[in-house]
Motif scaffolding. Structure first.
Motif, PDB file in Angstrom:
ATOM      1  N   LYS A  70      80.472  -2.464   1.762  1.00  0.00           N
ATOM      2  CA  LYS A  70      80.139  -2.985   0.424  1.00  0.00           C
ATOM      3  C   LYS A  70      80.863  -2.206  -0.672  1.00  0.00           C
ATOM      4  O   LYS A  70      80.611  -2.392  -1.850  1.00  0.00           O
ATOM      5  N   GLY A  71      81.720  -1.252  -0.260  1.00  0.00           N
ATOM      6  CA  GLY A  71      82.467  -0.484  -1.260  1.00  0.00           C
ATOM      7  C   GLY A  71      82.088   0.982  -1.288  1.00  0.00           C
ATOM      8  O   GLY A  71      81.994   1.580  -2.353  1.00  0.00           O
ATOM      9  N   ASN A  72      81.883   1.580  -0.094  1.00  0.00           N
ATOM     10  CA  ASN A  72      81.569   3.009  -0.024  1.00  0.00           C
ATOM     11  C   ASN A  72      82.874   3.809  -0.103  1.00  0.00           C
ATOM     12  O   ASN A  72      83.801   3.570   0.667  1.00  0.00           O
ATOM     13  N   ILE A  73      82.927   4.764  -1.040  1.00  0.00           N
ATOM     14  CA  ILE A  73      84.178   5.521  -1.261  1.00  0.00           C
ATOM     15  C   ILE A  73      84.574   6.340  -0.035  1.00  0.00           C
ATOM     16  O   ILE A  73      85.748   6.578   0.216  1.00  0.00           O
ATOM     17  N   ARG A  74      83.575   6.718   0.794  1.00  0.00           N
ATOM     18  CA  ARG A  74      83.885   7.466   2.019  1.00  0.00           C
ATOM     19  C   ARG A  74      84.710   6.611   2.974  1.00  0.00           C
ATOM     20  O   ARG A  74      85.516   7.123   3.749  1.00  0.00           O
ATOM     21  N   GLY A  75      84.467   5.273   2.941  1.00  0.00           N
ATOM     22  CA  GLY A  75      85.192   4.348   3.802  1.00  0.00           C
ATOM     23  C   GLY A  75      86.653   4.210   3.421  1.00  0.00           C
ATOM     24  O   GLY A  75      87.452   3.633   4.162  1.00  0.00           O
ATOM     25  N   VAL A  76      87.037   4.733   2.237  1.00  0.00           N
ATOM     26  CA  VAL A  76      88.447   4.745   1.815  1.00  0.00           C
ATOM     27  C   VAL A  76      89.030   6.131   2.056  1.00  0.00           C
ATOM     28  O   VAL A  76      90.098   6.284   2.632  1.00  0.00           O
ATOM     29  N   ALA A  77      88.284   7.163   1.614  1.00  0.00           N
ATOM     30  CA  ALA A  77      88.809   8.539   1.653  1.00  0.00           C
ATOM     31  C   ALA A  77      89.049   9.025   3.087  1.00  0.00           C
ATOM     32  O   ALA A  77      90.100   9.603   3.378  1.00  0.00           O
ATOM     33  N   ALA A  78      88.076   8.780   3.999  1.00  0.00           N
ATOM     34  CA  ALA A  78      88.193   9.331   5.360  1.00  0.00           C
ATOM     35  C   ALA A  78      89.363   8.712   6.146  1.00  0.00           C
ATOM     36  O   ALA A  78      90.198   9.442   6.683  1.00  0.00           O
ATOM     37  N   PRO A  79      89.474   7.353   6.231  1.00  0.00           N
ATOM     38  CA  PRO A  79      90.605   6.804   6.994  1.00  0.00           C
ATOM     39  C   PRO A  79      91.959   7.158   6.390  1.00  0.00           C
ATOM     40  O   PRO A  79      92.921   7.390   7.108  1.00  0.00           O
ATOM     41  N   GLU A 127      82.390   8.125   9.993  1.00  0.00           N
ATOM     42  CA  GLU A 127      81.689   8.051   8.692  1.00  0.00           C
ATOM     43  C   GLU A 127      80.472   7.136   8.775  1.00  0.00           C
ATOM     44  O   GLU A 127      79.432   7.404   8.189  1.00  0.00           O
ATOM     45  N   LYS A 128      80.626   6.038   9.524  1.00  0.00           N
ATOM     46  CA  LYS A 128      79.497   5.100   9.646  1.00  0.00           C
ATOM     47  C   LYS A 128      78.352   5.704  10.447  1.00  0.00           C
ATOM     48  O   LYS A 128      77.204   5.287  10.316  1.00  0.00           O
ATOM     49  N   LYS A 129      78.689   6.710  11.282  1.00  0.00           N
ATOM     50  CA  LYS A 129      77.641   7.398  12.046  1.00  0.00           C
ATOM     51  C   LYS A 129      76.927   8.441  11.175  1.00  0.00           C
ATOM     52  O   LYS A 129      75.858   8.915  11.499  1.00  0.00           O
ATOM     53  N   THR A 130      77.603   8.853  10.083  1.00  0.00           N
ATOM     54  CA  THR A 130      77.042   9.898   9.216  1.00  0.00           C
ATOM     55  C   THR A 130      76.032   9.260   8.265  1.00  0.00           C
ATOM     56  O   THR A 130      76.300   8.216   7.683  1.00  0.00           O
ATOM     57  N   LYS A 131      74.881   9.911   8.112  1.00  0.00           N
ATOM     58  CA  LYS A 131      73.776   9.352   7.335  1.00  0.00           C
ATOM     59  C   LYS A 131      74.188   9.093   5.880  1.00  0.00           C
ATOM     60  O   LYS A 131      74.882   9.915   5.267  1.00  0.00           O
ATOM     61  N   LEU A 132      73.763   7.955   5.343  1.00  0.00           N
ATOM     62  CA  LEU A 132      74.014   7.643   3.933  1.00  0.00           C
ATOM     63  C   LEU A 132      73.127   8.511   3.048  1.00  0.00           C
ATOM     64  O   LEU A 132      71.954   8.718   3.352  1.00  0.00           O
ATOM     65  N   ARG A 133      73.682   8.999   1.945  1.00  0.00           N
ATOM     66  CA  ARG A 133      72.867   9.775   0.990  1.00  0.00           C
ATOM     67  C   ARG A 133      72.035   8.814   0.147  1.00  0.00           C
ATOM     68  O   ARG A 133      72.396   7.628   0.028  1.00  0.00           O
ATOM     69  N   PRO A 134      70.952   9.286  -0.466  1.00  0.00           N
ATOM     70  CA  PRO A 134      70.136   8.386  -1.303  1.00  0.00           C
ATOM     71  C   PRO A 134      70.986   7.775  -2.413  1.00  0.00           C
ATOM     72  O   PRO A 134      71.743   8.471  -3.086  1.00  0.00           O
ATOM     73  N   ALA A 146      90.856   8.072  -4.691  1.00  0.00           N
ATOM     74  CA  ALA A 146      90.301   8.656  -3.454  1.00  0.00           C
ATOM     75  C   ALA A 146      91.352   8.616  -2.353  1.00  0.00           C
ATOM     76  O   ALA A 146      91.529   9.596  -1.612  1.00  0.00           O
ATOM     77  N   ALA A 147      92.064   7.484  -2.252  1.00  0.00           N
ATOM     78  CA  ALA A 147      93.122   7.359  -1.233  1.00  0.00           C
ATOM     79  C   ALA A 147      94.219   8.388  -1.496  1.00  0.00           C
ATOM     80  O   ALA A 147      94.694   9.054  -0.572  1.00  0.00           O
ATOM     81  N   MET A 165      83.000  12.190  -1.229  1.00  0.00           N
ATOM     82  CA  MET A 165      84.357  12.156  -0.678  1.00  0.00           C
ATOM     83  C   MET A 165      84.745  13.415   0.098  1.00  0.00           C
ATOM     84  O   MET A 165      85.346  13.326   1.160  1.00  0.00           O
ATOM     85  N   ILE A 166      84.415  14.587  -0.478  1.00  0.00           N
ATOM     86  CA  ILE A 166      84.975  15.836   0.050  1.00  0.00           C
ATOM     87  C   ILE A 166      84.660  16.035   1.537  1.00  0.00           C
ATOM     88  O   ILE A 166      85.568  16.232   2.350  1.00  0.00           O
ATOM     89  N   PRO A 167      83.352  15.919   1.969  1.00  0.00           N
ATOM     90  CA  PRO A 167      83.099  16.080   3.416  1.00  0.00           C
ATOM     91  C   PRO A 167      83.808  15.014   4.250  1.00  0.00           C
ATOM     92  O   PRO A 167      84.287  15.291   5.360  1.00  0.00           O
ATOM     93  N   ALA A 168      83.900  13.770   3.704  1.00  0.00           N
ATOM     94  CA  ALA A 168      84.561  12.675   4.447  1.00  0.00           C
ATOM     95  C   ALA A 168      86.040  12.983   4.638  1.00  0.00           C
ATOM     96  O   ALA A 168      86.597  12.757   5.723  1.00  0.00           O
ATOM     97  N   VAL A 169      86.685  13.519   3.587  1.00  0.00           N
ATOM     98  CA  VAL A 169      88.113  13.864   3.677  1.00  0.00           C
ATOM     99  C   VAL A 169      88.317  14.980   4.700  1.00  0.00           C
ATOM    100  O   VAL A 169      89.260  14.938   5.502  1.00  0.00           O
ATOM    101  N   LEU A 170      87.411  15.971   4.709  1.00  0.00           N
ATOM    102  CA  LEU A 170      87.526  17.084   5.671  1.00  0.00           C
ATOM    103  C   LEU A 170      87.404  16.574   7.113  1.00  0.00           C
ATOM    104  O   LEU A 170      88.184  16.948   7.989  1.00  0.00           O
ATOM    105  N   ARG A 171      86.413  15.671   7.337  1.00  0.00           N
ATOM    106  CA  ARG A 171      86.229  15.116   8.698  1.00  0.00           C
ATOM    107  C   ARG A 171      87.440  14.280   9.105  1.00  0.00           C
ATOM    108  O   ARG A 171      87.936  14.378  10.228  1.00  0.00           O
ATOM    109  N   GLY A 172      87.917  13.441   8.173  1.00  0.00           N
ATOM    110  CA  GLY A 172      89.077  12.579   8.452  1.00  0.00           C
ATOM    111  C   GLY A 172      90.319  13.394   8.757  1.00  0.00           C
ATOM    112  O   GLY A 172      91.084  13.077   9.669  1.00  0.00           O
ATOM    113  N   THR A 173      90.512  14.482   7.989  1.00  0.00           N
ATOM    114  CA  THR A 173      91.685  15.347   8.193  1.00  0.00           C
ATOM    115  C   THR A 173      91.646  15.987   9.575  1.00  0.00           C
ATOM    116  O   THR A 173      92.655  16.021  10.288  1.00  0.00           O
TER     117      THR A 173
END
Length: 503
Positions: free
Chosen positions: A297-306, A283-290, A112-113, A250-258
């Motif tokens: 705790k290991g959310n992949i968005r927390g790696v991909a976006a930063p 990312e933390k403001k963005t709603k978690l999916r079900p 992801a990174a 990941m994909i939306p998180a990467v787009l927002r981070g970029t």
């Protein structure tokens, strides 16, 4: 059409055998040194700058640029695998990346990174090529007051970002700000908070704190437990690549981070660091999916976006350097040095007087980003093999590498003692349940905030209303107040505490 002609010229320059070799050497050196904890891009470029004296100017800058974004990339590897941020922009990657590694998902975290960095790097380079001139206009609108307000917003974002109690997060930021004040006063040249220790007159190094609090603190915490309770997460490493579900997240998180990284990278004063923190906060403001793993705790968005944000920021930070001749961070200041050595005057005239250098460097960034992915994705398996080393061998080697990394930055044994002290402080933070990331952000932004505050007050002759009378500054402060008000609302506060509840 001009853009395509210019890029054709750039690729013509970058695709020569000599320049391709130097781009590859830069990316490889950057990655290898980025993986070593403690030796970030700044130290690497400083050490290798003399090696570029004999090279042609274009080749020298292509190699140095490769080292820069290679080290940005490599820093995420140690952050994910051994909880050690190689440099300041990897601090946020530690939070979820290390948790993913502990859960046996080091492979997807590294992938992801890597993929996030590649995409963001390519977009950042495209923005650099297309919008260099208009984006420079935006950077001109930021005066000292605006920078100060932006940093206030960044610090309040860090309070929101921190897990656990709000009070502890605020305390950590204040502690970081105070530690950033240790050293010599910029205006008067008087040593402050140095307690008559000569080594403290230059201030405390970022690497010393990061290595101690994150690296040594984690090791002391692990060694304080019985062998059966230690957090050694090498037993199960499932799959090296992200799953279909991971890609969906990941994909939306990467787009927002970029997008965030591309904008903040242009601003002087650690744009890539601000971008990484801002992307994680968003990312933390963005709603978690079900069924999605919570943040921390290991959310992949927390790696991909930063990672996407800091790599996009690393590319767009070349905009003020190449268009204005203003280095937005310490690494770019070294690039100015490299250009001056080769008799190139950085600034707006580079684009017209030396188009081969300007467009060749931009084209080489695309090639460099591709090289990084080709280099690093096959290496994921090798990096994960490091985790199968028994802990009794792994922890002394981490301690040794940290000590070598810290010593090599200033050639000073005092720094090694300081890392040991901060290791103990880091262990106390773990015991107290305090998050160290806000402390580091406070420490990084503190001296810059002080400088911009003083500059703004000097320009306004001591009139504090300057922060409210300038529209951009007032808007940023209003956003900070709004963010703080939202977090302190009882309903949001209780939801935030639920989200951060420890297992």
């Amino acid at each position: 059409m001009d853009l395509f002609n210019n890029l054709a010229l750039g690729f013509g320059v970058a695709f020569t055998v000599q320049n391709l070799i130097y781009a590859f050497v830069g990316c490889l050196l950057g990655t290898l040194i980025g993986v070593l904890p403690g030796i970030g891009p700044l130290a690497t470029i400083a050490m290798l700058l003399p090696a570029t004296y004999a090279l042609p100017p274009v080749a020298a800058l292509i190699m140095l640029a490769g080292i820069y974004y290679g080290a940005q990339y490599g820093g995420s590897t140690t952050a994910i695998l051994v909880n050690l941020p190689g440099e300041s922009s990897s601090v946020v990657t530690v939070i979820d990346g290390y948790q993913m590694a502990r859960n046996g998902r080091a492979g997807p975290a590294l992938a992801a990174a890597g993929l996030g960095s590649f995409f963001a790097g390519c977009v950042g380079t495209l923005i650099l090529a297309a919008f260099a001139a208009p984006l420079t206009e935006l950077a001109f609108k930021f005066g000292p007051a605006e920078y100060f307000s932006l940093m206030i917003l960044g610090l309040i974002g860090a309070v929101v970002l921190a897990s656990g109690s709000l009070l502890k997060a605020v305390a950590m930021i204040v502690l970081g700000l105070l530690m950033g004040m240790v050293g010599t006063d910029v205006n008067s040249g008087v040593a402050r908070f140095s307690f008559d220790i000569p080594e403290l007159t230059d201030g405390i190094g970022f690497i010393v704190i990061a290595m101690g609090v994150f690296g040594y603190g984690e090791i002391i915490s692990n060694l304080s437990k019985h062998e059966s309770e230690r957090e050694v997460f090498t037993a199960s490493v499932s799959g090296l690549m992200p799953t279909k579900e991971d890609f969906k997240n990941m994909i939306p998180a990467v787009l927002r981070g970029t997008a965030l990284g591309s904008i903040l990278g242009i601003l002087p004063g650690g744009g890539a660091v601000m971008a990484a923190f801002a992307a994680y906060t968003l990312e933390k403001k963005t709603k978690l999916r079900p069924g999605e793993v919570p943040f921390g705790k290991g959310n992949i968005r927390g790696v991909a976006a930063p990672e996407a944000a800091n790599n996009a920021g690393a590319q767009t930070s070349f905009i003020p350097l190449l268009t204005l001749g203003i280095p937005p961070n310490a690494v770019m200041a070294l690039m100015v040095g490299a250009m001056t050595i080769h008799n190139i005057q950085p600034g707006p005239q580079v684009m017209t007087s030396n188009p081969e250098l300007f467009w060749g460097l931009i084209a080489s960034m695309w090639i460099g980003n591709l090289m990084l992915v080709v280099l690093n994705l096959p290496l994921i398996g090798i990096w994960i093999k490091l985790l199968t080393v028994p802990y009794r061998w792994l922890f002394p080697s981490i301690v040794l590498f940290c000590a070598i990394g810290v010593y090599s930055t200033n050639n000073n044994t005092f720094d090694i003692w300081m890392v040991g002290i901060f290791g103990f402080i880091g262990y106390l933070f773990i015991k107290l349940g305090a998050e160290p990331a806000p402390l580091l952000l406070g420490f990084i932004l503190g001296p810059m905030m002080e400088e911009y505050l003083r500059r703004a007050l000097l320009l306004s002759r001591g009139d504090w209303s300057v922060f409210l009378t300038r529209p951009l500054s007032a808007g940023l402060l209003a956003a900070a107040v709004l963010l703080l008000a939202v977090v302190l609302m009882p309903s949001v506060k209780s939801k935030r505490e639920e989200a951060f509840v420890e297992d």
